[in-house]
Design an enzyme around this catalytic site. Structure first.
Site, PDB file in Angstrom:
ATOM      1  CB  SER A 103      -0.804  -0.123   1.368  1.00  0.00           C
ATOM      2  OG  SER A 103      -1.914  -0.985   1.096  1.00  0.00           O
ATOM      3  CE  LYS A 112       1.822   2.550   4.518  1.00  0.00           C
ATOM      4  NZ  LYS A 112       1.801   1.332   3.709  1.00  0.00           N
ATOM      5  CE  LYS A 142      -5.280  -0.660   2.398  1.00  0.00           C
ATOM      6  NZ  LYS A 142      -3.913  -1.231   2.645  1.00  0.00           N
TER       7      LYS A 142
END
Lengths: 294, 294
Positions: B96, B239, B171
């Site tokens: 990701s 993150k 995502k």
């Protein structure tokens, strides 16, 4: 059967009063403008000159009014409900108003030996017309059980959340989540669009996972298809977030994203969008980004 | 059967590589620490000294790495994938990472006549182990169809969202919605608690209406029951929101509530909560209000 009263015959109150009437109850009604009174009168409702008269005639008095000051005035103003009440009667406030002031109203009515339930609804005009409102109730269990059969003529998902004010608290919590989830879906779909992806495919890819919500399903689609006809109007959701933010200040509580969502509603309203569906909140984000989702 | 490579054998990558191996593929693997290489080696995987060697041996090279700089280094650094590639091979990045840089990586690989798919997942360690990850894919349709049978050994909900970067974009959109819905549920349940209502009953009353979401269901319950063991760690969601906010700046896009959600994660992490489940975001709101939901 108890004799009922209904004060406030707007787009919500009129169909709700109609269901109580259709269920065979004697119903005394009052409304500021007379059109709705005449309309229900033709179906057997008895018009009253003021709220006091409704309270004199009825055992259980329903209110469905726009905002907190309206409820305060109808309950405790001149020729108001309080002047016509006597011990043992019950007030059922189905308006969406301040949970903090609702507790005050309940205390003032309790001094007169009058019970109160707060019973705000969600489901909007369609829910009111089709008698499938969600009803969130605050008050005593025994009073709730007494009024419950009447709620069942108006809605389906009926929950006693807690004591006086808890119904209004649940409604405010509902409106916080709905507004902030609309905002979340708006940020995500605008991010997708501006990054060059197809927001419709992103929405589809996300529907099966933890991002799933009724809002992503319904309001996400409205953002993509640009169908902002209400639905639920921004103007009304601004009122509800104002209840949240005002109560939060009274309760010493910080609601940062509710505050931002309200500012975004304000920005869409400033641009003439107050009567659009609340999913049009995305327009404020779109203007900041000079880009649209759909 | 194509010869496969897998680089990055962490808590996600190791079980994923294991599923590809169990499906009968020849698998060349590389990982910074050697424990996982030896573990998979015992099941038939072939260990490689570096990423270049994996790319020399395999036709389709999977990456599962922590963040954007890790992918950049493994692809284009010394002894990296690019040095071992030849025309016709395919890189599948399941990390990701930044959707903006992903497009750059795809362009640089295309110069070498190498195809790339970005294919980030959601579902976490449990999803990786049980092979039921949600996989969001960006890239060419033909390449997607070629790799699809391999994705099917890793997950269930597999969507080609668009061209290169669209998987990463989906995502990021997913992580925006999840974080902001957690924040929404946190504000609403804390409002309910501080107003004196029972958050568990409020949650119950709201589950049937427009406030419904997987987050209200799962993370709302965690906030009430105070079960903040992960789940998905705040540190990792920080993150992901950093990816969102960094990409938003690059794309000239304003994400006000994503920014606030990140600050709330930062506050919980500052208090030592970075390893808690992301539903613990509510703790930052609770500290501001000097009151808790549960």
């Amino acid at each position: 059967m108890a004799t009922l009263g209904f004060i406030g015959l707007g787009i919500m109150g009129k169909p709700m009063a109609g269901h109580l009437l259709a269920a065979g109850h004697t119903l005394h009604v009052h409304n500021r403008s007379l059109g709705a009174v005449r309309e229900l009168g033709a179906k057997g409702a008895r018009g009253c000159a003021n709220a006091k008269e409704v309270a004199q005639q009825a055992d259980i008095i329903f209110l469905m009014l726009p905002d907190t000051p309206d409820v305060a005035l109808v309950l405790f103003g001149p020729d108001g409900v309080a002047e016509g009440l006597s011990p043992g009667k019950t007030v059922v406030d189905m308006s969406s108003i301040s949970p903090v002031e609702t507790k005050e109203f309940a205390l003032r009515l309790a001094e007169r030996k009058v019970e109160m339930l707060d019973a705000p609804v969600s489901g909007g005009q369609v829910g009111a017309e089709q008698a499938n409102l969600t009803i969130m109730v605050g008050g005593k269990e025994a009073v709730f059980q007494q009024v419950r059969p009447l709620f069942e003529t108006l809605g389906k998902n009926i929950t006693l959340v807690g004591g006086n004010g808890a119904g209004q608290t649940a409604k405010v919590a509902n409106q916080i989540i709905v507004a902030l989830t609309i905002e979340a879906v708006g940020e995500a779909l605008l991010f997708a669009a501006k990054a060059g992806a197809d927001p419709a495919k992103v929405r589809q890819a996300l529907m099966g996972g933890f991002a799933q919500s009724r809002i992503l399903e319904v309001h996400g689609e409205r953002m993509i298809k640009r169908t902002f006809n209400p639905g639920f109007r921004i103007r009304l959701h601004q009122k509800d977030l104002n209840l949240a933010l005002t109560a939060a200040r009274q309760l010493s509580l910080s609601l940062p994203n509710t505050a931002t969502a309200q500012e975004l509603f304000n920005a869409v309203a400033a641009d003439g969008g107050g009567e659009l569906d609340h999913s049009a909140m995305v327009q404020a984000l779109e203007r900041l980004a000079r880009h649209t989702v759909g």
